[in-house]
Design a protein around this motif. Structure first.
Motif, PDB file in Angstrom:
ATOM      1  N   UNK A 194      66.756  55.806 -15.049  1.00  0.00           N
ATOM      2  CA  UNK A 194      67.395  56.689 -16.037  1.00  0.00           C
ATOM      3  C   UNK A 194      68.140  57.841 -15.369  1.00  0.00           C
ATOM      4  N   UNK A 195      67.535  58.492 -14.370  1.00  0.00           N
ATOM      5  CA  UNK A 195      68.208  59.634 -13.695  1.00  0.00           C
ATOM      6  C   UNK A 195      69.432  59.176 -12.941  1.00  0.00           C
ATOM      7  N   UNK A 196      69.337  57.914 -12.364  1.00  0.00           N
ATOM      8  CA  UNK A 196      70.511  57.404 -11.637  1.00  0.00           C
ATOM      9  C   UNK A 196      71.673  57.173 -12.594  1.00  0.00           C
ATOM     10  N   UNK A 248      74.891  52.879  -4.349  1.00  0.00           N
ATOM     11  CA  UNK A 248      73.439  52.950  -4.167  1.00  0.00           C
ATOM     12  C   UNK A 248      73.024  54.398  -4.103  1.00  0.00           C
ATOM     13  N   UNK A 249      72.145  54.799  -4.971  1.00  0.00           N
ATOM     14  CA  UNK A 249      71.642  56.171  -5.019  1.00  0.00           C
ATOM     15  C   UNK A 249      70.222  56.165  -4.421  1.00  0.00           C
ATOM     16  N   UNK A 250      70.024  57.003  -3.409  1.00  0.00           N
ATOM     17  CA  UNK A 250      68.764  57.075  -2.734  1.00  0.00           C
ATOM     18  C   UNK A 250      67.975  58.269  -3.249  1.00  0.00           C
ATOM     19  N   UNK A 266      56.895  59.798  -4.271  1.00  0.00           N
ATOM     20  CA  UNK A 266      57.481  58.455  -4.316  1.00  0.00           C
ATOM     21  C   UNK A 266      58.950  58.502  -3.972  1.00  0.00           C
ATOM     22  N   UNK A 267      59.404  57.604  -3.115  1.00  0.00           N
ATOM     23  CA  UNK A 267      60.817  57.495  -2.760  1.00  0.00           C
ATOM     24  C   UNK A 267      61.333  56.137  -3.196  1.00  0.00           C
ATOM     25  N   UNK A 281      77.843  64.599  -8.778  1.00  0.00           N
ATOM     26  CA  UNK A 281      76.589  65.362  -8.738  1.00  0.00           C
ATOM     27  C   UNK A 281      75.408  64.435  -8.464  1.00  0.00           C
ATOM     28  N   UNK A 282      74.449  64.951  -7.658  1.00  0.00           N
ATOM     29  CA  UNK A 282      73.247  64.155  -7.313  1.00  0.00           C
ATOM     30  C   UNK A 282      72.336  64.024  -8.532  1.00  0.00           C
ATOM     31  N   UNK A 283      71.619  62.938  -8.604  1.00  0.00           N
ATOM     32  CA  UNK A 283      70.707  62.744  -9.737  1.00  0.00           C
ATOM     33  C   UNK A 283      69.495  63.684  -9.647  1.00  0.00           C
ATOM     34  N   UNK A 284      68.917  63.976 -10.793  1.00  0.00           N
ATOM     35  CA  UNK A 284      67.720  64.811 -10.808  1.00  0.00           C
ATOM     36  C   UNK A 284      66.540  63.951 -10.353  1.00  0.00           C
TER      37      UNK A 284
END
Length: 328
Positions: free
Chosen positions: A298-300, A321-323, A266-267, A253-256
């Motif tokens: 924290x979300x990652x 790596x989470x973008x 912000x990216x 699942x993708x992070x919030x």
């Protein structure tokens, strides 16, 4: 009566005497009055030539004026003594002239003494000559002449001594200058030698440091080569590890997206290291790098801890790596 009052009264008394005498008939001057013989011819005439050339009336008038102006014996060529001496030569029998000269003589003697004390020998000799012309037998003349001779000798000796002292001082200064120059040259030579020695010592120190650095570098290279050889030998002797099992994701699942980052647009991205157990669940996770820092960490971590993989034979560690992009 004090000397000061006598000095002030004498010219007036002389003037009164002369005025009284001036009304009398002047005796005729002799056709040829013999000149008074002199023991030695002076450098200059005792009575100036211009004074000797004057007539008697002119000499009387000038003598009276000189007395009024207190020019009893000076300056040379314009004083009462010379005028009266010239008058005496022209009128040798005039008693008033002889009396005036007799009255002027003490003042001339005092002036001679004062000139002698100042070591003004030219003026002293001029005044002595005036006194001697008035009265060659004056008691003070021998003493004054001896005083002039003695004082001139003293002055001459002093001049010689001062010249000798000045010469010695000059020689001393010259020697001091030579010595100072020698010391300066010696100091300069010593300074040059010290600089050369310091330069040699500095060059030797640098050579020593260079050689020491080269030696240490050689020692490090040898140590590195030995370590590399030992590592290579150990690696060759050690059993090769089994290949990491292939990971097949079941659920990722993708992070919030953090609300603050989303609002500000912000990216970023987060590099996560995670350990996966044999049942395919994530047993451990940590952030290795995050851009920007602490914005998405924290979300990652929350997201990857919920991930699931197919069961594997042994736990393994991997990186993901989470973008985070606001438009996704």
């Amino acid at each position: 009566m004090s000397k000061g009052k006598l000095r002030l009264l004498a010219p007036a008394l002389l003037l009164t005497t002369l005025v009284a005498c001036s009304g009398k008939d002047e005796p005729a001057a002799p056709a040829a009055a013999p000149a008074t013989p002199a023991a030695a011819a002076p450098a200059a005439p005792v009575v100036a030539d211009k004074v000797q050339a004057m007539d008697t009336q002119q000499l009387r008038d000038l003598a009276s004026a000189a007395l009024r102006d207190n020019r009893m014996y000076a300056p040379a060529g314009d004083n009462a003594m010379e005028y009266y001496l010239a008058l005496r030569d022209k009128l040798p029998g005039d008693a008033s002239i002889k009396s005036a000269l007799t009255d002027l003589q003490p003042y001339t003697l005092i002036a001679a003494e004062q000139a002698l004390s100042r070591e003004d020998f030219t003026e002293t000799q001029r005044l002595i000559a005036l006194v001697e012309k008035v009265d060659p037998t004056a008691p003070a003349l021998p003493r004054l002449k001896q005083g002039v001779t003695g004082s001139m000798q003293v002055a001459e000796r002093r001049t010689v001594e001062e010249a000798d002292k000045a010469k010695k001082d000059a020689e001393t200064r010259a020697k001091q200058q030579v010595e100072q120059q020698r010391l300066a040259q010696q100091q300069a030579a010593e300074a040059t030698a010290a600089q050369q020695l310091a330069a040699k010592q500095e060059a030797a120190r640098k050579d020593s440091e260079r050689l020491e650095a080269e030696r240490q570098a050689a020692v490090r290279r040898e140590a590195e080569q030995r370590s590399a050889a030992q590592a290579a030998a150990q690696q060759a002797a050690a059993p090769k590890p089994a290949a990491a099992p292939a990971l097949r994701a079941v659920s990722t699942p993708a992070p919030r997206y953090p609300a603050d980052a989303l609002r500000s647009g912000t990216s970023g991205e987060v590099l996560v290291e995670l350990t996966i157990g044999t049942d395919g669940s994530v047993t451990d996770a940590r952030v290795l790098r995050a851009t920007p820092a602490r914005t998405f960490d924290r979300e990652a971590l929350n997201a990857v801890k919920r991930w699931k993989f197919e069961p594997i034979s042994s736990p393994t560690t991997t990186r993901r790596t989470l973008a985070f992009a606001p438009n996704k």
